[in-house]
Design an enzyme around this catalytic site. Structure first.
Site, PDB file in Angstrom:
ATOM      1  N   PRO A 258       0.672  -1.179  -0.031  1.00 30.26           N
ATOM      2  CG  PRO A 258       0.136  -0.869   2.147  1.00 30.26           C
ATOM      3  CD  PRO A 258       1.073  -1.816   1.265  1.00 30.26           C
ATOM      4  CB  CYS A 376       8.229  -8.768   5.653  1.00 30.66           C
ATOM      5  SG  CYS A 376       6.764  -9.105   4.730  1.00 30.66           S
TER       6      CYS A 376
END
Ligand SMILES: C[S@@+](CC[C@H](N)C(=O)[O-])C[C@H]1O[C@@H](n2cnc3c(N)ncnc32)[C@H](O)[C@@H]1O
Length: 435
Positions: A258, A376
């Site tokens: 985002p 991640c």
């Protein structure tokens, strides 16, 4: 949901609402996709508790499973029974809710949801545990709390760190902000928080990061509407510190939604052009919303819905930020549903997708340009091993070593593992195109 279903859903007690959410996750829906819809069925007053019970159960799911096993005569092959039991056990062992309320509310919830036949078993197990809470609490704390396939992989990848790592993954991650330096310095914002009596401290490694020592509605923090800060994990904030000077350069943020890292780049640099691409049309809308709230200069920004495995640049690209889709095993603290949703078979597919995106993006980079590969994930197959393969297949790629006082140096790149009160699991590798 039609209106009559909605009103009957509203009559369910809070535990029944939590069980419905847990069941949805057990059936493969992500928590973020059901949370907003389900929380609307919960009264304003109970929403904090709903949140705490739902996330807490998911966080402790495999630990609760492990301590329940010895209490059963046969394996639990009933999802509803699992949800009811783990919710009851979580309240007894991990919260201050009085035991009698935890048991009766949970048993009632099972009945309200039509699981009457199993309510006797739920009641019996919860009562048994409530008589021996110390032993069960110790057993709970001693479990690794992960699906066995993931535990095995982590043990293989991180034999020395695996125990503290598993314990860290069970914790609640700190709430961390990234100050928008275009508007306010970190010291100034810390002073503003102090005036409002909001307890906060500087991050250890990010020079624009602040850890809040309390939780709450972040939209009510000073300066939110005006774009004074974003919520972003400290280790995610390190991305911008690893990039070359991007002033006047053409930059591609290859998996951008985002827009956390896109925004950070624009807060720090004045690129000639920044192309943010993502293949998810819903998530990509949030990039524009975030950049606008932060009042960043959008004149040189292009936001494109595109597939990074095929997208081609129309001009020479100086720098590519490739925050690849990954197992997200490094952010399990923030998304505890990953424990249930991620399957071991997903990993090979993810690694293959990362390879395809890397391959395509590498072709778009000009000679002399830099690609920053990020995940991640805390699995070596997506990180160090992915890069070993990449360098073996690309003689025109040279690693620019990251020397830093954070993370663990890998054969290629640097790995950050989550630890208590610290950032999430992240991996960074910096690559230069030399021919
Ligand atoms: C780790 S997230 C990116 C987070 C983002 N960089 C940030 O800092 O806010 C990975 C993103 O990759 C996107 N993605 C997955 N497959 C893709 C593809 N083939 N092409 C482009 N984007 C893709 C996902 O939609 C997701 O938004």
């Amino acid at each position: 949901m039609n209106p009559s279903n909605q009103s009957s859903a509203k009559n369910l007690n809070l535990r029944a609402q939590v069980i419905k959410t847990l069941l949805a996750v057990q059936n493969g829906q992500s928590l973020s996709s059901v949370l907003n819809q389900h929380i609307n069925m919960v009264s304003e007053r109970d929403r904090g508790l709903y949140h705490e019970l739902t996330l807490g159960c998911l966080r402790q799911w495999y630990s609760l499973k492990a301590i329940t096993l010895p209490l059963l005569t046969k394996p639990l092959d009933n999802e509803a029974l699992e949800s009811c039991l783990y919710l009851g056990l979580y309240q007894i062992l991990c919260t201050r809710i009085p035991v009698h309320a935890a048991i009766s509310e949970t048993v009632n919830a099972a009945k309200q949801l039509g699981f009457e036949p199993m309510s006797g078993l739920v009641n019996a197990i919860l009562r048994r545990v409530s008589r021996e809470t110390d032993e069960f609490e110790t057993a709970l704390n001693n479990t690794h709390g992960l699906p066995s396939w993931l535990f095995k992989r982590l043990k293989k990848d991180w034999p020395e760190q695996v125990e503290p790592l598993c314990q860290a993954l069970k914790q609640v991650a700190p709430l961390t902000l990234r100050v928008n330096e275009r508007q306010v310095s970190r010291d100034e914002y810390l002073d503003i928080l102090d005036e409002e009596q909001i307890d906060a401290r500087e991050c250890e490694f990010s020079d624009v990061g602040i850890v809040l020592r309390q939780t709450g509605n972040i939209t009510l923090l000073p300066g939110f509407e005006a774009g004074g800060f974003s919520v972003q994990d400290e280790h995610a904030q390190l991305c911008a510190t690893l990039l070359p000077d991007l002033d006047g350069k053409v930059v591609v943020d290859a998996c951008a939604a985002p827009g956390g890292k896109t925004a950070h780049i624009l807060e720090r640099f004045n690129p000639k052009k920044l192309i943010a691409i993502d293949q998810d049309p819903k998530r990509i809308v949030r990039i524009g919303e975030n950049l606008e709230r932060l009042a960043l200069n959008l004149d040189n920004v292009e936001i494109l819905v595109a597939d990074a495995t095929t997208w081609q640049a129309q001009e020479p690209v100086d720098c590519i930020v490739l925050d690849a889709p990954c197992s997200a095993t490094g952010v399990i603290r923030r998304h505890p549903d990953i424990r249930l949703l991620r399957q071991s078979t997903d990993i090979a597919q993810t690694v293959a997708l990362q390879q395809q995106i890397l391959q395509q993006m590498w072709q778009q980079l000009k000679v002399g340009g830099t690609l920053l590969y990020i995940t991640c994930s805390i699995l070596k197959t997506e990180n160090e091993h992915q890069m070993v393969k990449f360098f073996a297949e690309h003689p025109n790629a040279k690693e620019i070593k990251i020397t830093a006082d954070w993370g663990i140096e890998q054969m290629h790149g640097r790995q950050l593992l989550p630890s208590d009160q610290s950032g999430d699991g992240f991996y960074y590798c910096r690559i230069q195109k030399i021919a």
